[in-house]
Design an enzyme around this catalytic site. Structure first.
Site, PDB file in Angstrom:
ATOM      1  N   LYS A 132     -29.902 -45.716  13.252  1.00 12.03           N
ATOM      2  CA  LYS A 132     -30.317 -45.341  11.893  1.00 12.03           C
ATOM      3  C   LYS A 132     -31.550 -46.133  11.463  1.00 12.03           C
ATOM      4  CE  LYS A 132     -25.903 -43.541  10.542  1.00 12.03           C
ATOM      5  NZ  LYS A 132     -24.547 -43.942  10.215  1.00 12.03           N
TER       6      LYS A 132
ATOM      7  N   LYS B 102     -24.791 -34.691  20.862  1.00  8.52           N
ATOM      8  CA  LYS B 102     -23.563 -34.196  20.242  1.00  8.52           C
ATOM      9  C   LYS B 102     -23.892 -33.343  19.018  1.00  8.52           C
ATOM     10  CE  LYS B 102     -22.903 -38.430  17.551  1.00  8.52           C
ATOM     11  NZ  LYS B 102     -22.682 -38.169  16.147  1.00  8.52           N
TER      12      LYS B 102
ATOM     13  N   LYS C 150     -24.145 -33.503  11.705  1.00 10.75           N
ATOM     14  CA  LYS C 150     -24.317 -32.904  10.382  1.00 10.75           C
ATOM     15  C   LYS C 150     -25.781 -32.692  10.041  1.00 10.75           C
ATOM     16  CE  LYS C 150     -20.444 -35.142   8.158  1.00 10.75           C
ATOM     17  NZ  LYS C 150     -20.688 -36.566   8.354  1.00 10.75           N
TER      18      LYS C 150
HETATM   19  P1  TYM Z   1     -18.897 -38.894  10.206  1.00 14.13           P
HETATM   20  O1  TYM Z   1     -18.958 -38.364   8.838  1.00 14.13           O
HETATM   21  O2  TYM Z   1     -20.166 -39.053  10.961  1.00 14.13           O
HETATM   22  O3  TYM Z   1     -17.951 -37.981  11.096  1.00 14.13           O
HETATM   23  C1  TYM Z   1     -16.648 -37.651  10.674  1.00 14.13           C
HETATM   24  C2  TYM Z   1     -15.721 -37.588  11.867  1.00 14.13           C
HETATM   25  O4  TYM Z   1     -16.166 -36.608  12.807  1.00 14.13           O
HETATM   26  C3  TYM Z   1     -16.304 -37.204  14.090  1.00 14.13           C
HETATM   27  N1  TYM Z   1     -17.435 -36.562  14.799  1.00 14.13           N
HETATM   28  C4  TYM Z   1     -17.352 -36.056  16.028  1.00 14.13           C
HETATM   29  N2  TYM Z   1     -16.319 -36.006  16.900  1.00 14.13           N
HETATM   30  C5  TYM Z   1     -16.546 -35.385  18.080  1.00 14.13           C
HETATM   31  N3  TYM Z   1     -17.746 -34.823  18.436  1.00 14.13           N
HETATM   32  C6  TYM Z   1     -18.799 -34.859  17.572  1.00 14.13           C
HETATM   33  N4  TYM Z   1     -19.945 -34.265  17.915  1.00 14.13           N
HETATM   34  C7  TYM Z   1     -18.632 -35.505  16.321  1.00 14.13           C
HETATM   35  N5  TYM Z   1     -19.453 -35.740  15.255  1.00 14.13           N
HETATM   36  C8  TYM Z   1     -18.694 -36.395  14.334  1.00 14.13           C
HETATM   37  C9  TYM Z   1     -16.557 -38.668  13.834  1.00 14.13           C
HETATM   38  O5  TYM Z   1     -16.211 -39.445  14.966  1.00 14.13           O
HETATM   39  C10 TYM Z   1     -15.662 -38.923  12.646  1.00 14.13           C
HETATM   40  O6  TYM Z   1     -14.335 -39.138  13.059  1.00 14.13           O
HETATM   41  N6  TYM Z   1     -18.216 -43.784   9.789  1.00 14.13           N
HETATM   42  C11 TYM Z   1     -17.535 -42.515   9.661  1.00 14.13           C
HETATM   43  C12 TYM Z   1     -16.924 -42.258   8.294  1.00 14.13           C
HETATM   44  C13 TYM Z   1     -15.931 -43.278   7.846  1.00 14.13           C
HETATM   45  C14 TYM Z   1     -14.676 -43.572   8.436  1.00 14.13           C
HETATM   46  C15 TYM Z   1     -14.091 -44.594   7.628  1.00 14.13           C
HETATM   47  C16 TYM Z   1     -13.999 -43.079   9.534  1.00 14.13           C
HETATM   48  C17 TYM Z   1     -16.069 -44.097   6.752  1.00 14.13           C
HETATM   49  N7  TYM Z   1     -14.965 -44.893   6.641  1.00 14.13           N
HETATM   50  C18 TYM Z   1     -12.842 -45.120   7.913  1.00 14.13           C
HETATM   51  C19 TYM Z   1     -12.742 -43.618   9.827  1.00 14.13           C
HETATM   52  C20 TYM Z   1     -12.178 -44.634   9.019  1.00 14.13           C
HETATM   53  C21 TYM Z   1     -18.555 -41.427   9.923  1.00 14.13           C
HETATM   54  O7  TYM Z   1     -19.720 -41.620   9.788  1.00 14.13           O
HETATM   55  O8  TYM Z   1     -18.044 -40.234  10.222  1.00 14.13           O
END
Ligand code: TYM
Length: 352
Positions: free
Chosen positions: A134, A216, A219
């Protein structure tokens, strides 16, 4: 929910012993409201949320504070928070079973984040893969929130003393850091927190590949190669048909190039076992026609995504319904958080 949670911990000789077993595990996870949710979010995270909510105490939240580390403009935040909530519900989250809430509505998160920051070291934070990525992408806004992102994520999880964290593969390092912060806290102040683990129903963590084979699904990046839960049938078909292929294998049973393996991997997520077996055999005897395979995959994706899209669309603009769900979820989350924070303040000696 809170009464159940209280059973898990007993105070003994100034330390809080976790009596967690599989039967009463606490589950926590979150998703940032930084864009449209996609197939990776579903198969990496939400599919597990839905399975876990029937058996365990679950906390699922929309990580709006984390979104501020990369999206400081809040004009679209409300709409994005609503969309993530609606898409979670459309995917099967039942707000009567799980606590579904918004991160900023549980102020204890910020207090715990502050305490944990004193246990996080600059060197380890700077080495985090997501921070480096980032920082590269937004060189003019390398803010302290971005640096301490994994600390805030740890606060989210351990605020409920959760042990299972359903996430995709990209979150593995954050969970490893969470365990380090937990161990540091417990070592310094007494045993308050159990170690959280990244969780995917008995299997390896999932990474859903992009359609162009270069990374991958995401969003905000690579949008033409990502299948969103809000994509129309036509857009889904167009994106799948554009997926990279080649002239096909020239020798039986040859290894698949990455971009072909990706298409098979996507098929394994949404197609029937018969369909998958058909194309595996066709690949192995070199009779495969990628055009046919992609048409089949496109139709199976449409079948999978369209009911979610339609349900989310019908909920997304119902502000009062979403507001009530968020409030009910935050109430459950605040109850659990305040119990944990009492233990934290006591363990840290902050009761004067
Ligand atoms: P975020 O918003 O990027 O993604 C949400 C969830 O989706 C999963 N994910 C994927 N899994 C498989 N293949 C992909 N291409 C893919 N893209 C996204 C992510 O692994 C995630 O599970 N840091 C976290 C948000 C967060 C969080 C937390 C998660 C904040 N606090 C506490 C768990 C516990 C995030 O950026 O997710």
């Amino acid at each position: 929910m809170a009464a159940k949670a209280a059973l898990y911990f007993t105070v003994k000789h100034n330390s809080y012993i976790c009596c967690m077993s599989k039967a009463n595990a606490i589950v926590m996870s979150g998703i940032r409201p930084t864009g449209f949710l996609h197939l990776g979010n579903y198969f990496g995270a939400m599919r597990n949320y839905v399975k876990l909510q029937d058996q365990y105490t679950c906390f699922f939240m929309v990580a709006d504070l984390h979104a501020l580390t990369t999206h400081p403009d809040t004009k679209e935040l409300k709409e994005n928070v609503h969309r993530v909530l609606a898409e979670n519900i459309a995917c099967g989250i039942d707000p009567d079973k799980a606590a579904l809430y918004c991160q900023s509505h549980v102020r204890e998160t910020s207090e715990l984040y502050l305490y944990l920051n004193m246990l996080a070291y600059l060197g380890e934070l700077e080495k985090t893969t997501t921070f480096k990525e980032k920082a590269r992408m937004q060189p003019d806004n390398i803010n302290a929130g971005l640096l301490t992102y994994p600390v805030l994520q740890t606060a989210d999880i351990i605020l409920h003393r959760a042990t299972w964290v359903p996430v995709g593969k990209d979150q593995e390092q954050h969970l490893e850091m969470a365990r380090n912060f937990v161990n540091r806290f417990n070592h310094r102040y007494g045993n308050v927190f159990p170690e959280p683990l990244a969780y995917n129903f008995g299997e390896d963590l999932v990474k859903v590949p992009s359609l162009d084979g270069t990374g991958k699904m995401s969003k905000s990046e690579n949008q033409l190669a990502t299948l969103y839960l809000a994509d129309t049938d036509e857009v889904i078909r167009k994106k799948v048909m554009k997926a990279k292929t080649d002239g096909g294998p020239t020798a039986p049973d040859s290894a698949k190039p990455d971009y072909i393996e990706n298409i098979f991997q996507l098929m394994r997520l949404v197609s029937t076992t018969e369909v998958i077996a058909h194309y595996e055999n066709a690949y192995n005897d070199c009779s495969i026609r990628y055009g046919d395979m992609k048409k089949q995959l496109a139709e199976d994706m449409v079948q999978f995504i369209s009911p979610i899209r339609e349900k989310a669309e019908s909920i997304r603009t119902n502000e009062s319904y979403l507001h009530d769900i968020m409030e009910k979820g935050a109430e459950k989350a605040r109850k659990s958080a305040s119990e944990t924070m009492n233990l934290v303040r006591e363990a840290m000696g902050l009761h004067y």
